[in-house]
Design a protein around this motif. Structure first.
Motif, PDB file in Angstrom:
ATOM      1  N   GLY A 181       0.800  -1.231   0.000  1.00  0.00           N
ATOM      2  CA  GLY A 181       0.000   0.000   0.000  1.00  0.00           C
ATOM      3  C   GLY A 181       0.832   1.281   0.000  1.00  0.00           C
ATOM      4  N   HIS A 182       2.096   1.195   0.425  1.00  0.00           N
ATOM      5  CA  HIS A 182       2.900   2.427   0.517  1.00  0.00           C
ATOM      6  C   HIS A 182       2.955   3.176  -0.819  1.00  0.00           C
ATOM      7  N   GLY A 183       3.178   2.414  -1.905  1.00  0.00           N
ATOM      8  CA  GLY A 183       3.340   3.076  -3.203  1.00  0.00           C
ATOM      9  C   GLY A 183       2.084   3.833  -3.605  1.00  0.00           C
ATOM     10  N   PRO A 198      10.141   8.115   7.738  1.00  0.00           N
ATOM     11  CA  PRO A 198      10.346   7.505   9.054  1.00  0.00           C
ATOM     12  C   PRO A 198      11.369   6.373   8.971  1.00  0.00           C
ATOM     13  N   VAL A 199      11.483   5.627  10.054  1.00  0.00           N
ATOM     14  CA  VAL A 199      12.144   4.324   9.987  1.00  0.00           C
ATOM     15  C   VAL A 199      11.031   3.304   9.783  1.00  0.00           C
ATOM     16  N   GLY A 200      11.198   2.446   8.809  1.00  0.00           N
ATOM     17  CA  GLY A 200      10.151   1.498   8.417  1.00  0.00           C
ATOM     18  C   GLY A 200      10.337   1.259   6.933  1.00  0.00           C
ATOM     19  N   CYS A 201       9.412   0.547   6.312  1.00  0.00           N
ATOM     20  CA  CYS A 201       9.566   0.275   4.882  1.00  0.00           C
ATOM     21  C   CYS A 201       9.644   1.558   4.068  1.00  0.00           C
ATOM     22  N   SER A 202       9.037   2.642   4.569  1.00  0.00           N
ATOM     23  CA  SER A 202       9.020   3.890   3.798  1.00  0.00           C
ATOM     24  C   SER A 202      10.227   4.783   4.097  1.00  0.00           C
ATOM     25  N   VAL A 203      11.247   4.210   4.726  1.00  0.00           N
ATOM     26  CA  VAL A 203      12.452   4.985   5.046  1.00  0.00           C
ATOM     27  C   VAL A 203      13.060   5.627   3.800  1.00  0.00           C
ATOM     28  N   ALA A 228      14.762   9.768  13.038  1.00  0.00           N
ATOM     29  CA  ALA A 228      14.983   8.564  13.857  1.00  0.00           C
ATOM     30  C   ALA A 228      13.619   7.913  14.112  1.00  0.00           C
ATOM     31  N   HIS A 229      13.647   6.645  14.475  1.00  0.00           N
ATOM     32  CA  HIS A 229      12.410   5.865  14.600  1.00  0.00           C
ATOM     33  C   HIS A 229      11.407   6.548  15.546  1.00  0.00           C
ATOM     34  N   GLY A 230      10.242   6.869  15.036  1.00  0.00           N
ATOM     35  CA  GLY A 230       9.181   7.459  15.856  1.00  0.00           C
ATOM     36  C   GLY A 230       9.262   8.964  16.001  1.00  0.00           C
ATOM     37  N   GLN A 268       4.449   8.107   8.282  1.00  0.00           N
ATOM     38  CA  GLN A 268       4.847   7.126   9.303  1.00  0.00           C
ATOM     39  C   GLN A 268       4.065   5.818   9.226  1.00  0.00           C
ATOM     40  N   GLY A 269       4.735   4.735   9.575  1.00  0.00           N
ATOM     41  CA  GLY A 269       4.072   3.442   9.720  1.00  0.00           C
ATOM     42  C   GLY A 269       3.506   3.303  11.129  1.00  0.00           C
ATOM     43  N   ASP A 270       2.852   2.157  11.373  1.00  0.00           N
ATOM     44  CA  ASP A 270       2.209   1.998  12.683  1.00  0.00           C
ATOM     45  C   ASP A 270       3.203   1.606  13.776  1.00  0.00           C
ATOM     46  N   GLY A 271       4.290   0.917  13.401  1.00  0.00           N
ATOM     47  CA  GLY A 271       5.329   0.670  14.403  1.00  0.00           C
ATOM     48  C   GLY A 271       5.953   1.994  14.797  1.00  0.00           C
ATOM     49  N   ASP A 272       6.200   2.817  13.812  1.00  0.00           N
ATOM     50  CA  ASP A 272       6.857   4.105  14.031  1.00  0.00           C
ATOM     51  C   ASP A 272       5.962   5.064  14.822  1.00  0.00           C
ATOM     52  N   LEU A 273       4.713   5.192  14.384  1.00  0.00           N
ATOM     53  CA  LEU A 273       3.834   6.209  14.977  1.00  0.00           C
ATOM     54  C   LEU A 273       3.159   5.746  16.260  1.00  0.00           C
ATOM     55  N   ALA A 325       3.977   2.898  18.205  1.00  0.00           N
ATOM     56  CA  ALA A 325       4.760   2.163  19.215  1.00  0.00           C
ATOM     57  C   ALA A 325       5.852   3.095  19.729  1.00  0.00           C
ATOM     58  N   ILE A 326       7.004   3.080  19.064  1.00  0.00           N
ATOM     59  CA  ILE A 326       8.142   3.845  19.587  1.00  0.00           C
ATOM     60  C   ILE A 326       7.870   5.353  19.575  1.00  0.00           C
ATOM     61  N   GLY A 327       6.991   5.815  18.674  1.00  0.00           N
ATOM     62  CA  GLY A 327       6.763   7.259  18.558  1.00  0.00           C
ATOM     63  C   GLY A 327       5.442   7.735  19.138  1.00  0.00           C
ATOM     64  N   ASN A 339      -1.295   2.396   8.390  1.00  0.00           N
ATOM     65  CA  ASN A 339      -1.603   1.334   9.343  1.00  0.00           C
ATOM     66  C   ASN A 339      -1.727   0.020   8.580  1.00  0.00           C
ATOM     67  N   ASN A 340      -0.660  -0.798   8.647  1.00  0.00           N
ATOM     68  CA  ASN A 340      -0.725  -2.112   7.999  1.00  0.00           C
ATOM     69  C   ASN A 340      -0.676  -3.239   9.028  1.00  0.00           C
ATOM     70  N   ALA A 341      -0.967  -2.892  10.283  1.00  0.00           N
ATOM     71  CA  ALA A 341      -1.159  -3.871  11.352  1.00  0.00           C
ATOM     72  C   ALA A 341       0.065  -4.743  11.621  1.00  0.00           C
ATOM     73  N   ILE A 342       1.242  -4.253  11.223  1.00  0.00           N
ATOM     74  CA  ILE A 342       2.439  -5.099  11.394  1.00  0.00           C
ATOM     75  C   ILE A 342       3.701  -4.240  11.223  1.00  0.00           C
ATOM     76  N   TYR A 343       4.832  -4.746  11.720  1.00  0.00           N
ATOM     77  CA  TYR A 343       6.118  -4.118  11.385  1.00  0.00           C
ATOM     78  C   TYR A 343       6.581  -4.754  10.082  1.00  0.00           C
ATOM     79  N   GLY A 344       6.429  -4.033   8.973  1.00  0.00           N
ATOM     80  CA  GLY A 344       6.787  -4.626   7.689  1.00  0.00           C
ATOM     81  C   GLY A 344       8.286  -4.787   7.516  1.00  0.00           C
ATOM     82  N   MET A 345       9.012  -3.716   7.737  1.00  0.00           N
ATOM     83  CA  MET A 345      10.426  -3.691   7.382  1.00  0.00           C
ATOM     84  C   MET A 345      11.264  -4.753   8.099  1.00  0.00           C
ATOM     85  N   THR A 346      10.933  -4.986   9.358  1.00  0.00           N
ATOM     86  CA  THR A 346      11.792  -5.873  10.150  1.00  0.00           C
ATOM     87  C   THR A 346      11.340  -7.328  10.111  1.00  0.00           C
ATOM     88  N   GLY A 347      10.356  -7.628   9.272  1.00  0.00           N
ATOM     89  CA  GLY A 347      10.004  -9.028   9.079  1.00  0.00           C
ATOM     90  C   GLY A 347       8.715  -9.462   9.743  1.00  0.00           C
TER      91      GLY A 347
HETATM   92  C1  TPP Z   1      15.380   2.848  17.614  1.00  0.00           C
HETATM   93  C2  TPP Z   1      15.027   1.722  16.682  1.00  0.00           C
HETATM   94  N1  TPP Z   1      14.364   0.663  17.159  1.00  0.00           N
HETATM   95  C3  TPP Z   1      14.038  -0.363  16.342  1.00  0.00           C
HETATM   96  C4  TPP Z   1      14.376  -0.312  15.024  1.00  0.00           C
HETATM   97  C5  TPP Z   1      14.044  -1.470  14.118  1.00  0.00           C
HETATM   98  N2  TPP Z   1      12.926  -1.170  13.243  1.00  0.00           N
HETATM   99  C6  TPP Z   1      13.112  -0.760  11.987  1.00  0.00           C
HETATM  100  S1  TPP Z   1      11.689  -0.543  11.156  1.00  0.00           S
HETATM  101  C7  TPP Z   1      10.782  -1.026  12.488  1.00  0.00           C
HETATM  102  C8  TPP Z   1       9.278  -1.122  12.445  1.00  0.00           C
HETATM  103  C9  TPP Z   1       8.671  -0.517  11.265  1.00  0.00           C
HETATM  104  O1  TPP Z   1       7.315  -0.812  11.215  1.00  0.00           O
HETATM  105  P1  TPP Z   1       6.221   0.226  10.761  1.00  0.00           P
HETATM  106  O2  TPP Z   1       6.459   1.560  11.394  1.00  0.00           O
HETATM  107  O3  TPP Z   1       4.894  -0.374  11.007  1.00  0.00           O
HETATM  108  O4  TPP Z   1       6.506   0.453   9.215  1.00  0.00           O
HETATM  109  P2  TPP Z   1       6.377  -0.542   7.982  1.00  0.00           P
HETATM  110  O5  TPP Z   1       7.747  -1.128   7.819  1.00  0.00           O
HETATM  111  O6  TPP Z   1       5.325  -1.562   8.292  1.00  0.00           O
HETATM  112  O7  TPP Z   1       6.000   0.365   6.869  1.00  0.00           O
HETATM  113  C10 TPP Z   1      11.591  -1.342  13.569  1.00  0.00           C
HETATM  114  C11 TPP Z   1      11.117  -1.812  14.867  1.00  0.00           C
HETATM  115  C12 TPP Z   1      15.083   0.822  14.555  1.00  0.00           C
HETATM  116  N3  TPP Z   1      15.451   0.938  13.273  1.00  0.00           N
HETATM  117  N4  TPP Z   1      15.398   1.817  15.401  1.00  0.00           N
END
Ligand code: TPP
Ligand code: SF4
Length: 477
Positions: free
Chosen positions: A34-36, A60-65, A79-81, A103-108, A110-112, A132-140
């Motif tokens: 969905g990002h594209g 953000p940090v995530g697949c859309s980095v 930085a993440h979040g 931002q992704g949902d892990g980014d926005l 969780a950590i952010g 919001n894709n209900a998962i951390y995409g980038m990290t598996g």
């Molecule tokens: C401080 C920090 N913690 C953890 C990570 C590892 N990390 C990279 S991407 C990511 C989650 C991304 O998920 P989301 O925001 O949902 O984005 P998506 O990849 O699904 O688009 C995590 C935990 C990191 N890069 N930096």
């Protein structure tokens, strides 16, 4: 609303996407992601609103980095979040820019979490695009705060169990409880009708920012076929059947029409107002050191000031920065200290410059003030050749290792004790530095100290310490 379908590639995208690896004609996203699609709607809206040249996209940090490979706009990567915090800084520094926190949902969520809630609560004039894709995409495919109940992920292999992992967070509803957000809507990418709604919501959010109405966010339910281990058509079905029922679509807040355009008061950034509000100026006379008398190495100095907590290291940096502000320099002060109340190590980075300061971090310094031995050993290395090391020899019993620098050795702690209090050892050092560099006019410093120290006896002792430091340099020149 007038609506035009664009069949060409939006101008706000680069024509192709050169990067280290990969086909430059396509993005790095997985097929069916969905990002594209969300990127495309943002680029289209920027074109339609004629915002490309004013836009700064925070990826953000995530697949859309790597969003910065695709958008031909100003780009920053957070930085993440921290995208909303960075977006806040950019928007406040450049009020006419259009700032997108993507931002992704892990980014926005969780950590952010703290960053997004406070940016929304402050009513920052930014637009947040929340995927919001209900998962951390980038990290598996780990569980995110938005992972659905029962959903299997690599960190919830038995399915998310609210008794253990809590319930999925509805961020759009949560932010809608705040007073400040002007526009918050949740949309989805699962079919054509909903994609069109997503496209319109993104346009509306960016127009809201263009019209200076306030904070806007579009939450987009978006498919992650790879993380969900589905093929693209299955993933669309999963969004429609599972996600939409837990995350209801629609407008959560829309105060756009009733909101007046907001312009943040510009004068808040006037250094003089800041200095006065901090009580740092007590006199109206403003003096400036004669800049032509300052040696090249002492112009636009970058300091590393270090010692034990309690030695006045951070205060020294604040005083220097305040003096620099009064003398119309740009300044930055960045403290770094341990969690201990007293006795831990402390240092600060200070930059005083007639040019804009890109970063408050000082990694190569022109001045190193070492209040104790570990500080000398750690930070003299960072001095540029010809830089100045000021060492408090009361606490340092080894000579400097460098031979290509200028050194002032001064028993500041002993001198301060003689004057009446060990606490003014930082002023002895400051006096020595100012005598050596001629950077700041003595009256400027006096003005700052008068603003900070209300008790006459204290002021007197500090002034004596400063003079003792100056005198030491004069005698030992
Ligand atoms: C401080 C920090 N913690 C953890 C990570 C590892 N990390 C990279 S991407 C990511 C989650 C991304 O998920 P989301 O925001 O949902 O984005 P998506 O990849 O699904 O688009 C995590 C935990 C990191 N890069 N930096
Ligand atoms: S892992 Fe998911 S979110 Fe990331 S690019 Fe692939 S499909 Fe998209």
């Amino acid at each position: 609303m007038e609506y035009q379908v664009l069949l060409e590639k939006p101008k706000s995208f680069y024509q192709n996407y050169p990067r280290k690896a990969g086909n430059i004609e396509v993005t790095h996203y997985c097929p069916g992601c969905g990002h594209g699609v969300a990127h495309k709607y943002i680029a289209e809206a920027l074109d339609r609103l004629d915002l490309q040249d004013r836009t700064v996209l925070i990826s953000p940090v995530g697949c859309s980095v790597f969003a910065y490979y695709y958008f031909d706009v100003g780009n920053e990567q957070a930085a993440h979040g921290r995208a909303p915090a960075l977006a806040t800084g950019v928007k406040r520094a450049l009020p006419n820019s259009i700032v997108i926190s993507y931002q992704g949902d892990g980014d926005l969520a969780a950590i952010g979490t703290a960053e997004i809630i406070h940016a929304a609560n402050r009513g920052e004039q930014i637009t947040v695009i929340f995927i919001n894709n209900a998962i951390y995409g980038m990290t598996g495919g780990q569980m995110a705060p938005t992972t659905l109940e029962g959903q299997k992920t690599s960190t919830s292999p038995l399915g998310r169990n609210p008794a253990n992992e809590g319930f999925p967070i509805r961020m759009a509803e949560l932010l809608a409880t705040l007073e400040a957000p002007v526009y918050v809507e949740r949309v989805s990418l699962h079919d054509v009708k909903n994609r069109n709604k997503a496209r319109q919501a993104i346009y509306k959010a960016l127009k809201c920012q263009k019209d200076r109405k306030g904070f806007s966010m579009v939450e987009i339910l978006s498919q992650c076929p790879t993380g969900w281990k589905m093929d693209p058509p299955e993933s669309l079905k999963w969004v429609a059947e599972k996600m939409v029922s837990y995350f209801p679509l629609g407008v959560k807040v829309d105060r756009i029409d009733e909101s007046e355009p907001v312009t943040r008061p510009e004068q808040i950034w006037d250094p003089e107002v800041i200095i006065r509000n901090l009580g740092l100026v007590t006199l109206d006379i403003r003096q400036r050191a004669d800049r032509s008398a300052i040696a090249e190495i002492h112009r636009n100095p970058r300091f590393k000031i270090a010692g034990f907590g309690g030695q006045g290291v951070l205060t020294m940096g604040i005083i220097l920065a305040a003096c620099g502000m009064i003398e119309d320099y740009n300044v930055a002060w960045l403290p770094s200290y341990g969690p201990e109340m007293r006795g831990g190590t402390a240092h600060c980075h200070v930059t005083i410059s007639s040019k804009p300061i890109g970063s408050p971090l000082v990694s190569s310094s022109t001045v190193c003030i070492a209040m104790n031995k570990p500080s000398q050993e750690k930070f003299e290395k960072e001095l540029v050749p010809g830089g100045l090391l000021i060492r408090n020899t009361s606490m340092i019993d080894v000579p400097p290792a460098r031979t290509d620098i200028d050194v002032v050795s001064i028993p500041a702690a002993e001198m301060a004790t003689e004057i009446g209090s060990l606490k003014v050892q930082n002023m002895v050092i400051l006096g020595a530095y100012l005598e050596k560099s001629k950077l700041i006019h003595p009256e400027t410093l006096e003005m700052v100290l008068k603003g900070m120290l209300k008790k006459a006896a204290l002021l007197d002792m500090n002034m004596k310490a400063l003079e003792a430091g100056r005198e030491h340099v004069r005698k030992n020149a």
